[in-house]
Scaffold this motif. Structure first.
Motif, PDB file in Angstrom:
ATOM      1  N   HIS A 211       0.799  -1.229   0.000  1.00 21.02           N
ATOM      2  CA  HIS A 211       0.000   0.000   0.000  1.00 21.02           C
ATOM      3  C   HIS A 211       0.837   1.286   0.000  1.00 21.02           C
ATOM      4  N   HIS A 212       1.815   1.348  -0.911  1.00 23.75           N
ATOM      5  CA  HIS A 212       2.600   2.580  -1.020  1.00 23.75           C
ATOM      6  C   HIS A 212       1.710   3.763  -1.419  1.00 23.75           C
ATOM      7  N   THR A 215      -0.129   5.093   1.574  1.00 29.34           N
ATOM      8  CA  THR A 215       0.756   5.885   2.439  1.00 29.34           C
ATOM      9  C   THR A 215       0.932   7.288   1.880  1.00 29.34           C
ATOM     10  N   GLU A 216       1.125   7.398   0.570  1.00 35.81           N
ATOM     11  CA  GLU A 216       1.299   8.721  -0.041  1.00 35.81           C
ATOM     12  C   GLU A 216       0.024   9.545   0.066  1.00 35.81           C
ATOM     13  N   VAL A 218      -2.196   9.328   2.486  1.00 38.89           N
ATOM     14  CA  VAL A 218      -2.289   9.777   3.876  1.00 38.89           C
ATOM     15  C   VAL A 218      -1.332  10.944   4.101  1.00 38.89           C
ATOM     16  N   ARG A 219      -0.118  10.831   3.545  1.00 39.03           N
ATOM     17  CA  ARG A 219       0.849  11.913   3.694  1.00 39.03           C
ATOM     18  C   ARG A 219       0.293  13.228   3.134  1.00 39.03           C
ATOM     19  N   TYR A 248      -8.729   3.681   3.691  1.00 39.18           N
ATOM     20  CA  TYR A 248      -8.323   2.397   4.269  1.00 39.18           C
ATOM     21  C   TYR A 248      -9.396   1.338   4.041  1.00 39.18           C
ATOM     22  N   LEU A 268      -1.804   1.423  13.698  1.00 40.66           N
ATOM     23  CA  LEU A 268      -0.934   2.595  13.781  1.00 40.66           C
ATOM     24  C   LEU A 268      -0.130   2.596  15.078  1.00 40.66           C
ATOM     25  N   GLU A 277      11.085   3.910  11.468  1.00 41.52           N
ATOM     26  CA  GLU A 277      11.357   4.870  10.393  1.00 41.52           C
ATOM     27  C   GLU A 277      12.839   5.200  10.340  1.00 41.52           C
ATOM     28  N   LEU A 295       7.655  10.403   8.108  1.00 43.13           N
ATOM     29  CA  LEU A 295       6.222  10.101   8.194  1.00 43.13           C
ATOM     30  C   LEU A 295       5.701  10.200   9.622  1.00 43.13           C
ATOM     31  N   PHE A 299       1.625  10.308  10.826  1.00 38.63           N
ATOM     32  CA  PHE A 299       0.881   9.240  11.480  1.00 38.63           C
ATOM     33  C   PHE A 299       0.635   9.531  12.953  1.00 38.63           C
TER      34      PHE A 299
END
Length: 308
Positions: A211-212, A215-216, A218-219, A248, A268, A277, A295, A299
């Motif tokens: 799920h890259h 993630t992007e 969400v960022r 999600y 999370l 990280e 990140l 998060f």
């Protein structure tokens, strides 16, 4: 120059610039044996000895040891053969010196004490195979016997530290920190929890990958909230949170309900260790990759919004 002329050690010294002591040493070692002796017993040398001495001096100036010089002069090895072997040996020495220089600069910059200096020196001297073995052992200890996300585990196994031959002090420091991190019992326990959570998800039917893109997304979405100064517990945060849980729900093929939010919050929180990280940031520094943007703030905000 007369080919039949004979020269004393003093003559050779004047012609070559070498000291009498050095020429006598070469003569005693058999590198440049005397051609004859004078009636008084002094050593004499012909033009071939002078040429031999000149070649010996050149090879010694290039760093070859006496054994290698003797092999060339005795025609047991050619100059190109010996030069190639010596160049290979110098490559190893140069790499070693560059590594030592980087360690010393890192020690100076960190103000390391003698114990930390010894640790940095020991870890920096590890071979590529030894560095990889250390990281693989960490991955085996944390993921090895679990059915965790195979794409994630494969990514970890493929991303090995590749310290260059001429590392910077920053790369040496990053490698030392990464090695310490991989051997840290607290970090191992934390990563083990992440692996167990992934394995539990897979046993529950989640085989949806890394799920890259998620993630992007969400960022970007949380980045908007952060840029606007929206607090995660405020009413203004609700639309952002709802849009994220919808993402999600779609990615994991689940209903966007309370169960999803509880599961997402647990996910999370399990992955919230900042050292995870840091692991990837250190790998990027060591390997000369672009260091990914942090990140953690993203998060942290999202986790707080879910709790609210």
């Amino acid at each position: 120059m007369n080919g039949d002329a004979l020269y004393s050690i003093g003559d050779l010294a004047r012609r070559t610039g070498l000291t009498v002591k050095t020429i006598r040493y070469y003569s005693d070692s058999g590198i440049v044996p005397p051609t004859d002796r004078s009636p008084a017993g002094y050593r004499l040398y012909d033009i071939d000895a002078l040429t031999r001495l000149d070649l010996a001096r050149t090879l010694r100036d290039l760093g070859l040891d006496l054994a290698a010089v003797r092999r060339v002069l005795d025609r047991e090895a050619s100059v190109p053969e010996v030069a190639a072997a010596h160049a290979d040996a110098l490559d190893v020495q140069i790499r070693t010196l560059r590594l030592r220089r980087a360690v010393l600069r890192a020690v100076a910059r960190r103000g390391a004490d003698h114990l930390e200096t010894a640790l940095m020196h020991r870890l920096a001297k590890l071979s590529e195979d030894e560095r990889h073995r250390l990281v693989h052992e960490f991955i085996d200890a944390t993921f090895g016997d679990l059915d965790a996300n195979p794409e994630f585990v494969a990514m970890m196994r493929s991303a090995m530290p590749e310290l260059p031959d001429d590392p910077t002090s920053e790369q040496v420091e990053a490698w030392v920190e990464l090695a310490e991190l991989c051997q840290d019992p607290g970090f191992r326990t934390s990563v083990r929890r992440m692996a167990e959570f992934q394995a539990a998800d897979r046993s529950g039917g989640d085989t949806t990958g890394l799920h890259h893109d998620l993630t992007e997304a969400v960022r970007a979405r949380v980045g908007e909230a952060l840029a606007a100064g929206i607090l995660p517990a405020s009413a203004e945060a609700a639309p952002f949170t709802e849009s994220l849980t919808a993402l999600y729900a779609h990615a994991f093929e689940r209903a966007d309900d309370g169960d999803l939010r509880r599961w997402l919050l647990a996910r999370l929180e399990v992955a919230s260790d900042p050292r995870a990280e840091r692991y990837w940031q250190l790998l990027s520094v060591i390997n000369g990759w672009p260091v990914p943007p942090a990140l953690a703030p993203v998060f942290t905000w999202f986790t707080a919004a879910l709790r609210a």
